[in-house]
Design a protein around this motif. Structure first.
Motif, PDB file in Angstrom:
ATOM      1  N   LYS A   3      82.016  13.048 -26.686  1.00 37.34           N
ATOM      2  CA  LYS A   3      83.112  12.669 -25.808  1.00 37.34           C
ATOM      3  C   LYS A   3      82.919  11.250 -25.294  1.00 37.34           C
ATOM      4  N   ARG A   4      84.083  10.551 -25.009  1.00 34.56           N
ATOM      5  CA  ARG A   4      84.025   9.183 -24.532  1.00 34.56           C
ATOM      6  C   ARG A   4      84.383   9.071 -23.058  1.00 34.56           C
ATOM      7  N   SER A   5      84.529  10.207 -22.376  1.00 33.66           N
ATOM      8  CA  SER A   5      84.933  10.177 -20.979  1.00 33.66           C
ATOM      9  C   SER A   5      83.917   9.471 -20.093  1.00 33.66           C
ATOM     10  N   TRP A   6      82.635   9.448 -20.532  1.00 33.49           N
ATOM     11  CA  TRP A   6      81.594   8.816 -19.721  1.00 33.49           C
ATOM     12  C   TRP A   6      81.801   7.315 -19.601  1.00 33.49           C
ATOM     13  N   PRO A  13      75.948   2.758 -19.338  1.00 29.85           N
ATOM     14  CA  PRO A  13      76.251   3.374 -20.626  1.00 29.85           C
ATOM     15  C   PRO A  13      75.060   3.391 -21.580  1.00 29.85           C
ATOM     16  N   ASN A  14      74.134   2.404 -21.437  1.00 26.72           N
ATOM     17  CA  ASN A  14      72.960   2.383 -22.310  1.00 26.72           C
ATOM     18  C   ASN A  14      72.126   3.642 -22.161  1.00 26.72           C
ATOM     19  N   HIS A  15      71.904   4.075 -20.911  1.00 28.74           N
ATOM     20  CA  HIS A  15      71.118   5.289 -20.667  1.00 28.74           C
ATOM     21  C   HIS A  15      71.810   6.510 -21.261  1.00 28.74           C
ATOM     22  N   ILE A  37      78.389   2.890 -30.579  1.00 24.58           N
ATOM     23  CA  ILE A  37      77.487   1.756 -30.340  1.00 24.58           C
ATOM     24  C   ILE A  37      78.049   0.484 -30.979  1.00 24.58           C
ATOM     25  N   ILE A  38      78.564   0.624 -32.199  1.00 28.66           N
ATOM     26  CA  ILE A  38      79.152  -0.532 -32.888  1.00 28.66           C
ATOM     27  C   ILE A  38      80.390  -1.025 -32.150  1.00 28.66           C
ATOM     28  N   GLU A  46      67.650  -2.968 -29.622  1.00 24.98           N
ATOM     29  CA  GLU A  46      66.500  -2.345 -30.290  1.00 24.98           C
ATOM     30  C   GLU A  46      66.322  -0.875 -29.923  1.00 24.98           C
ATOM     31  N   SER A  47      66.549  -0.524 -28.676  1.00 20.76           N
ATOM     32  CA  SER A  47      66.364   0.876 -28.263  1.00 20.76           C
ATOM     33  C   SER A  47      67.316   1.808 -29.005  1.00 20.76           C
TER      34      SER A  47
END
Length: 531
Positions: A3-6, A13-15, A37-38, A46-47
């Protein structure tokens, strides 16, 4: 579905993305997360890249080719990224790609580290390429990692896998520090090379042992055909060693299958249950094979029918189809093959061996020809075993001329098993002239094999050609070929008893021979039997 609601509420958003990657269970999920991510322009973070590469390259649910595509689009891959892809290919179906990636790495000026070389050594081992292994060893020496313990262990394994046990032993002796992995690597090496004496000496001198140590030795005895000793070591392991794992039990069940030791096989099955070992598909396949070869076909079917995931693997189907065929349940064997096809499981070369065996037991010549010809239609090349099975089918059906023509037109040289099947058919159906020609061909092929002389001698005896039988025995003795004594096993209350003709080593041999003599005497009295 990710889901993209976050995106509208998350403070970081990285976490969230890292959390999603860490909980990823399939390539479908990974691709969705990767797409996000893209889209966010974070594909070089890197993470993220390390997690995407690691899951796709190394996990059981991964896809190494996808990992490589991701890797190729990195503008500045780290040594960790290079190692991940090399490692992924080293355990894939194409381990040679590890070497290709390593070559690319050197060309762009990236220096390998101590983690790179164990993966390359593993790839060389899986390819059984000593030439490649030597080249990797040379690179290790130049890079100054030869004394690294992890690198050394991987080299021992590589040399042993390439049948250069002398180099493996030399490395082992020169190691400044040996870990348990080092000891296990050299034991496994000797076991794989068939030198069980050396493997046993090293095993007994180990400062400590784990399940890998025991499993390597047990498997070595199984591979060498000493199944009784394999079971003896396993029983010792049960009392003084660690708990067995899947690898141990697969070897032990194989030993039971070869000995026909049904009660011991049942005990091994109970051991798996008592110790709550995961019933993997490999272990279930071994159980099916063991029960089928020990004559308990109903128990084999129970294990087979209890597998919820057997639709995805051809090996367990092969074991069951072959087991049914061996028990003369030809119709059931062929019906199971139909079920397998209906589920969309592609047969392999072993499947067709099992089917040809079923046809041989059922006298189904036309069906056998269909299966044999199907090999080529499915892109498989018949092996010598398939030719032998086809000759067995024709020989059992009495079609000896067709069998002889088939052997004459084979695109490969007939193996001893092929000629043996033809000889057996000739003797069964009284084709003694052809049997003599085939028998002499077998002796020419394997002049030091006692069974070849005995097979032809038996044919002469059946044909009452006593002079030729005696002459052949004399030729066998003159060449120095001795007949290996046959042995048989009897299982009583879970204990295997081994018997050889004229052997008196059994603790109850006196009572046994008294009983046998009594049986022979009774047969004489009842039916006029001549011993």
């Amino acid at each position: 579905m990710v889901k993209r609601s976050w995106l509208s509420t998350s403070q970081n958003p990285n976490h969230t993305l890292i959390s999603l990657l860490d909980r990823c269970k399939s390539m479908a999920e990974l691709k969705q997360i990767h797409a996000l991510i893209i889209a966010l322009g974070l594909s070089e973070v890197e993470s993220f890249t390390t997690r995407i590469l690691s899951f796709s390259a190394i996990s059981n649910s991964g896809d190494i080719d996808y990992s490589y595509q991701v890797f190729r689009h990195l503008s500045n891959p780290t040594i960790f990224n290079w190692n991940t892809v090399i490692r992924g290919y080293s355990r894939s179906k194409n381990p040679n790609r590890s070497i290709s990636v390593f070559t690319q790495m050197l060309r762009v000026g990236v220096s390998p580290d101590h983690l790179t070389f164990p993966f390359l050594a593993k790839a060389s081992a899986r390819l059984s390429s000593l030439r490649l292994g030597l080249a990797i060893h040379s690179c290790i020496f130049k890079a100054g990692f030869e004394m690294d313990r992890f690198v050394g262990n991987s080299l021992i394994h590589m040399y042993a896998s390439c049948n250069d046990i002398a180099s493996a032993q030399k490395l082992f002796e020169e190691m400044p520090q040996r870990s348990l992995v080092s000891w296990n690597a050299i034991i496994d090496g000797y076991a794989k090379c068939g030198d069980l004496v050396a493997a046993r000496v090293i095993f007994e001198s180990m400062p400590e042992r784990d399940v890998v140590s025991w499993s390597s030795l047990i498997d070595g005895y199984v591979k060498a055909g000493d199944h009784r000793e394999a079971l003896t070591i396993f029983n010792r392991m049960r009392f003084v060693g660690p708990e067995a794992n899947e690898v141990t039990m697969v070897s032990v069940l194989c030993a039971c299958a070869h000995l026909g030791a049904l009660e011991q096989g049942r005990m091994m099955h109970q051991y798996v249950k008592d110790n709550a070992l995961p019933l993997s598909l490999t272990l279930r396949t071994s159980l099916v094979d063991m029960y089928a070869k020990c004559g308990a076909i109903e128990e084999a079917l129970l294990v087979f029918n209890g597998v919820s995931v057997h639709q995805t693997d051809v090996l367990i189907w092969n074991a069951m189809i072959g087991g049914l065929a061996t028990h003369g349940l030809v119709k059931e064997s062929l019906e199971l093959f139909t079920d397998m096809q209906n589920l969309g499981i592609a047969p392999d070369e072993i499947t067709y061996l099992c089917l040809l065996s079923a046809c041989a037991h059922g006298g189904l010549v036309e069906q056998a020809w269909y299966f044999f010809n199907s090999l080529g239609k499915h892109g498989m090349t018949p092996k010598s075993e398939h030719y032998s099975c086809m000759v067995d089918v024709l020989g059992r059906a009495g079609q000896l001329d067709e069998a002889f023509q088939f052997v004459s037109k084979m695109p490969v040289e007939p193996s001893s098993s092929t000629l043996g099947a033809l000889l057996s058919g000739c003797i069964t159906h009284g084709k003694f002239d052809l049997a003599e020609e085939v028998g002499r061909g077998l002796i020419e092929l394997e002049p030091d094999h006692d069974g070849r002389y005995v097979g032809l001698s038996n044919m002469y005896a059946v044909a009452r050609r006593w002079n030729e039988a005696r002459t052949l025995r004399e030729a066998m003795e003159k060449r120095g070929v001795k007949k290996s004594p046959g042995c048989s096993f009897v299982e009583v209350d879970g204990t295997l008893h081994r018997f050889i003709a004229h052997d008196t080593s059994h603790p109850k041999s006196v009572e046994i021979y008294m009983m046998l003599n009594g049986v022979v005497e009774q047969m004489r009295l009842d039916d006029g039997y001549q011993a």
